[in-house]
Design an enzyme around this catalytic site. Structure first.
Site, PDB file in Angstrom:
ATOM      1  N   GLU A  80      -5.569  -8.565   1.149  1.00 11.30           N
ATOM      2  CA  GLU A  80      -6.193  -8.180   2.421  1.00 11.30           C
ATOM      3  C   GLU A  80      -7.665  -7.882   2.202  1.00 11.30           C
ATOM      4  O   GLU A  80      -8.035  -7.213   1.234  1.00 11.30           O
ATOM      5  CB  GLU A  80      -5.579  -6.889   3.015  1.00 11.30           C
ATOM      6  CG  GLU A  80      -4.238  -7.048   3.655  1.00 11.30           C
ATOM      7  CD  GLU A  80      -3.682  -5.732   4.201  1.00 11.30           C
ATOM      8  OE1 GLU A  80      -4.479  -4.860   4.608  1.00 11.30           O
ATOM      9  OE2 GLU A  80      -2.455  -5.597   4.203  1.00 11.30           O
ATOM     10  N   GLU A 109       0.788  -1.232   0.000  1.00 13.13           N
ATOM     11  CA  GLU A 109       0.000   0.000   0.000  1.00 13.13           C
ATOM     12  C   GLU A 109       0.824   1.287   0.000  1.00 13.13           C
ATOM     13  O   GLU A 109       0.798   2.040   0.987  1.00 13.13           O
ATOM     14  CB  GLU A 109      -0.947   0.010   1.209  1.00 13.13           C
ATOM     15  CG  GLU A 109      -1.879  -1.178   1.265  1.00 13.13           C
ATOM     16  CD  GLU A 109      -2.877  -1.087   2.427  1.00 13.13           C
ATOM     17  OE1 GLU A 109      -2.675  -0.288   3.350  1.00 13.13           O
ATOM     18  OE2 GLU A 109      -3.878  -1.827   2.381  1.00 13.13           O
TER      19      GLU A 109
HETATM   20  C1  PNW Z   1      -4.257  -1.700   5.710  1.00  9.86           C
HETATM   21  N1  PNW Z   1      -7.232   3.899   4.462  1.00  9.86           N
HETATM   22  O1  PNW Z   1      -4.206  -0.388   6.149  1.00  9.86           O
HETATM   23  C2  PNW Z   1      -2.912  -2.283   6.092  1.00  9.86           C
HETATM   24  O2  PNW Z   1      -2.257  -2.964   5.062  1.00  9.86           O
HETATM   25  C3  PNW Z   1      -2.932  -3.084   7.347  1.00  9.86           C
HETATM   26  O3  PNW Z   1      -1.660  -3.056   7.923  1.00  9.86           O
HETATM   27  C4  PNW Z   1      -4.013  -2.581   8.264  1.00  9.86           C
HETATM   28  O4  PNW Z   1      -3.982  -3.165   9.519  1.00  9.86           O
HETATM   29  C5  PNW Z   1      -5.345  -2.850   7.578  1.00  9.86           C
HETATM   30  O5  PNW Z   1      -5.377  -2.292   6.279  1.00  9.86           O
HETATM   31  C6  PNW Z   1      -6.539  -2.346   8.359  1.00  9.86           C
HETATM   32  O6  PNW Z   1      -6.482  -0.958   8.492  1.00  9.86           O
HETATM   33  C7  PNW Z   1      -5.028   0.617   5.694  1.00  9.86           C
HETATM   34  O7  PNW Z   1      -7.393   4.849   5.243  1.00  9.86           O
HETATM   35  C8  PNW Z   1      -5.129   1.735   6.498  1.00  9.86           C
HETATM   36  O8  PNW Z   1      -7.705   3.913   3.292  1.00  9.86           O
HETATM   37  C9  PNW Z   1      -5.856   2.832   6.097  1.00  9.86           C
HETATM   38  C10 PNW Z   1      -6.493   2.792   4.873  1.00  9.86           C
HETATM   39  C11 PNW Z   1      -6.399   1.667   4.053  1.00  9.86           C
HETATM   40  C12 PNW Z   1      -5.658   0.584   4.476  1.00  9.86           C
END
Ligand code: PNW
Length: 451
Positions: free
Chosen positions: A352, A169
């Site tokens: 994920e 990401e």
């Molecule tokens: C992902 N957003 O994080 C990560 O790959 C993980 O480490 C995390 O624990 C999981 O999703 C849950 O949050 C994100 O704001 C964090 O769009 C924020 C966003 C997207 C993915």
């Protein structure tokens, strides 16, 4: 309650890969035995983490990894997605930290022994602090340091790794970390976000080259997150707003890799916000992928706004998970179908997908019907996309177990396994048992079909 899919679905074939995912900083703990990273620094900054916590112990995975592999095996999954902590495997001078590297080698050997495919992400946000001190992802040397790290690790791990992802990401690393500051390193400037994004993509391309050389038989690619953007109304202005937001948050990270170019939106950025892109960069970034990892959680709705062009509209009445993200599985199918229509895609793995819920462990049981329903509806959505011709080859639940949820600390639980932090007890949740049963029913049914 169970999770089920049509018997003849590709998702019910024994060749479809099911897995669970984690990331180093979120589970490992043992912070003292690695270099400090930007998340250690961020956690130590008052007000940044909602519960004031940090990753010093997390799930104590470094000490409990054998028990955790047992757990992974008990879930019956085909694959485990993990990330490597850069500062655990390399010293400051870039030489290998034998002890840290040995942790992953032992883990990978144990996974191999149990026939569990290892999907290894090289960078899941834990940049060594000494690299950040020299500008981090704003410094053009960082992509070259990353290439060197990828080179050393892929030589060391050899054929233990089924799949390498360069980055997890880059949207989060650049936008949340350098443009809004809600993630480490906590910088907040549009120009920083865009420059960090370019350097992350460059790092990806440089690392792809060494991975293809050092580990030509593993599936090498990248993991991107997508939050599909919907217009609030059918008005042209709202449709345009959603399109601009989509280019800014989603296409920005995939189009350079698959098409060798940024969205045209690049040209409309103020000149001081535009990243420095050198000749040849786009060719490095656009190296072919063996797979694309897609992370999906939610969608976002936008409307026109005169100042920034677009503005997000909260969906107050919509069903949401415990982290406030709208539950909208239809966006998952639509995303996959649209990506497939827009790009020449490599095979897709859902790296994920999952939901935060306010779980409670009662008498050794964790009943999480809302998470189970989330998995059901989102697997249905993947099935729908596959029916429409999208080449999805695997699916990973986020996450194997509750863990350090970044700016939310330990308050948000994404696991299909519950973690009681004081005692570090793991308990498979009802959703985890249903996921295990789905995976197991698939095997039984495919035997039947093969007759
Ligand atoms: C992902 N957003 O994080 C990560 O790959 C993980 O480490 C995390 O624990 C999981 O999703 C849950 O949050 C994100 O704001 C964090 O769009 C924020 C966003 C997207 C993915």
């Amino acid at each position: 309650m169970k999770i089920s899919l049509p018997q003849d679905s590709r998702l019910m074939s024994e060749h479809f890969i099911y897995g669970v995912a984690t990331a180093s900083f979120q589970i490992e703990g043992s912070a003292a035995s690695r270099l400090p990273c930007i998340w250690d620094t961020f956690c130590a900054t008052p007000g940044k983490i909602r519960d004031g916590s940090n990753g010093d112990s997390a799930c104590e995975h470094i000490d409990r990894w054998q028990q955790d592999v047992e757990l992974i095996a008990a879930l019956g999954v085909d694959a485990y997605r993990l990330s490597v902590s850069w500062g655990r495997v390399l010293h400051r001078d870039g030489s290998i930290n034998i002890q840290g590297a040995q942790f992953y080698i032992d883990l990978l050997d144990e996974l191999k022994r149990r026939n569990i495919k290892a999907f290894v992400t090289l960078y899941h946000w834990d940049l060594p602090q000494h690299i950040e001190d020299k500008g981090g992802w704003l410094n053009r040397e960082t992509p070259y340091l990353f290439r060197d790290y990828a080179d050393k690790i892929s030589r060391l791990f050899g054929d233990r790794v089924y799949s390498y992802a360069t980055l997890n990401e880059p949207f989060c690393s650049s936008y949340l970390g350098y443009e809004t500051g809600i993630h480490a390193p906590g910088l907040a400037k549009k120009a920083y976000g865009r420059q960090a994004a370019h350097h992350l993509l460059l790092a990806h391309g440089l690392a792809m080259q060494v991975l293809q050389n050092n580990s030509p038989h593993s599936l090498n690619g990248i993991v991107l997150n997508f939050t599909p953007c919907y217009p609030q109304s059918a008005d042209d202005a709202d449709i345009t707003a959603a399109k601009v937001a989509d280019d800014y948050f989603n296409q920005w990270y995939i189009k350079p890799i698959l098409d060798g170019a940024y969205p045209v939106l690049l040209e409309t950025l103020d000149s001081q916000d535009r990243p420095v892109i050198l000749d040849g960069d786009m060719d490095i970034i656009a190296r072919p992928l063996d797979f694309l990892g897609v992370n999906f959680y939610t969608r976002a709705v936008y409307r026109h706004c005169p100042q920034q062009g677009f503005e997000q509209v909260p969906q107050s009445a919509a069903p949401k998970t415990d982290i406030g993200w709208e539950i909208y599985p239809q966006a998952f199918s639509e995303l996959l179908i649209k990506l497939n229509d827009t790009y020449e895609l490599p095979p897709i793995y859902i790296t994920e997908n999952g939901a935060a819920m306010a779980d409670k462990c009662v008498d050794g049981r964790v009943d999480d019907p809302d998470r189970l329903a989330y998995y059901q509806s989102h697997l249905n959505a993947v099935h729908t996309a596959v029916e429409q011709g999208v080449n999805v080859k695997g699916y990973f639940a986020w996450s194997l177990m509750d863990n350090f949820e970044w700016a939310e600390g330990y308050l948000k639980r994404f696991g299909i396994v519950y973690v009681d932090y004081p005692s570090q007890t793991r308990t498979i949740k009802a959703s985890g048992l249903a996921y295990r049963d789905l995976i197991c029913s698939r095997r039984a049914s495919s035997h039947h079909n093969n007759k």
